[in-house]
Design an enzyme around this catalytic site. Sequence first.
Site, PDB file in Angstrom:
ATOM      1  N   CYS A 130       1.173  14.194  -1.955  1.00 28.06           N
ATOM      2  CA  CYS A 130       0.707  15.513  -2.386  1.00 28.06           C
ATOM      3  C   CYS A 130       1.861  16.498  -2.476  1.00 28.06           C
ATOM      4  O   CYS A 130       2.301  17.038  -1.455  1.00 28.06           O
ATOM      5  CB  CYS A 130      -0.358  16.026  -1.426  1.00 28.06           C
ATOM      6  SG  CYS A 130      -0.953  17.679  -1.826  1.00 28.06           S
ATOM      7  N   CYS A 143       0.923  20.037  -1.287  1.00 23.23           N
ATOM      8  CA  CYS A 143       0.846  20.177   0.171  1.00 23.23           C
ATOM      9  C   CYS A 143       2.231  20.242   0.810  1.00 23.23           C
ATOM     10  O   CYS A 143       2.468  21.021   1.736  1.00 23.23           O
ATOM     11  CB  CYS A 143       0.082  19.006   0.775  1.00 23.23           C
ATOM     12  SG  CYS A 143      -1.499  18.644   0.018  1.00 23.23           S
ATOM     13  N   ASP A 144       3.144  19.411   0.339  1.00 26.05           N
ATOM     14  CA  ASP A 144       4.394  19.181   1.073  1.00 26.05           C
ATOM     15  C   ASP A 144       5.670  19.602   0.356  1.00 26.05           C
ATOM     16  O   ASP A 144       6.752  19.537   0.939  1.00 26.05           O
ATOM     17  CB  ASP A 144       4.505  17.688   1.420  1.00 26.05           C
ATOM     18  CG  ASP A 144       3.329  17.205   2.249  1.00 26.05           C
ATOM     19  OD1 ASP A 144       2.813  18.006   3.058  1.00 26.05           O
ATOM     20  OD2 ASP A 144       2.916  16.048   2.088  1.00 26.05           O
TER      21      ASP A 144
END
Length: 308
Positions: free
Chosen positions: A133, A136-137
Amino acid sequence: MHQIIIIGSGPAGFTAAIYAARAGLEPVLIASSVEPGGELMNTTEVENFPGFPEGIQGPELMEKMQAQAERFGTKVVYDDVTAVELAGDVKRISTGDGSVHEAKSVIFATGSAYRKLGLADEERLSGHGVSWCATCDGFFFREKTIAVIGGGDSAMEEATFLTRFASKVYVVHRREELKASKIMQQRAFDNEKIEFIWNSEVAAIQGETEVTGLTLRSTVDGTEQELPIEGLFIAIGNDPRVHLVHGQLELTEDGTIAVEGRSSKTGIPGVFAAGDVIDPSYRQAITAAASGTVAALDAEHYLAALES
């Protein structure tokens, strides 16, 4: 006893909920306790969903869908479905808290899950440089060198998004041409931070406590090379989430739930399916939403026939 239970909280699930709720069916939508919202929660700019000419962030789009569904009376349950009993007139859905929810009809809108490379160190280094992701990261990889594995639209979107943070992004693909749409390909080709490594696959992930590099194997002649990186994003596709219905519903050769023609009807009366869990080809937010509409209408007609 509920009229309808919807399992899944992506575009298909919430669109089905909107239609079912507006029909007065008071649907219960069971969303994941860990990952509610489906794949769009991990998507950055959504530019091809009608009605948003300037684009919209994936999580914001899902928040709007949920708010719309709840406005018309949908009840959202944040728990995980652990088992289903679909045979018979009463469908029983068990959840992680020990509850058993009963309904006259069920819509499966469980979507799909990220596909993994299947390497020994993939799980071990998850969260320590290995990710599925970018949204997300990506923030954690500022000024770092990273690699994206894959050749489809998701891989191109991940790679392009990650150039906001990383100093260098390698795209590693098994073939010598991409599967991504032309517009997504061109964006990646035009980005000076992105470099393509063709005809290569990941043989091993290097690193003790954090990712430090990859061993790449040529898909042409089998030779290997080392690629120093600090982050690995895997974008090689998805698998339909059908584990709940094994042995109860028929599956297609692609592993999706089988439905009748363009409908959402499965082989069991009162059980319907929508979205990526029935679609191995298009897998777009708008097609999932349309599929959710079909499922809600099919369920509404089924319930009306029961009362007649």
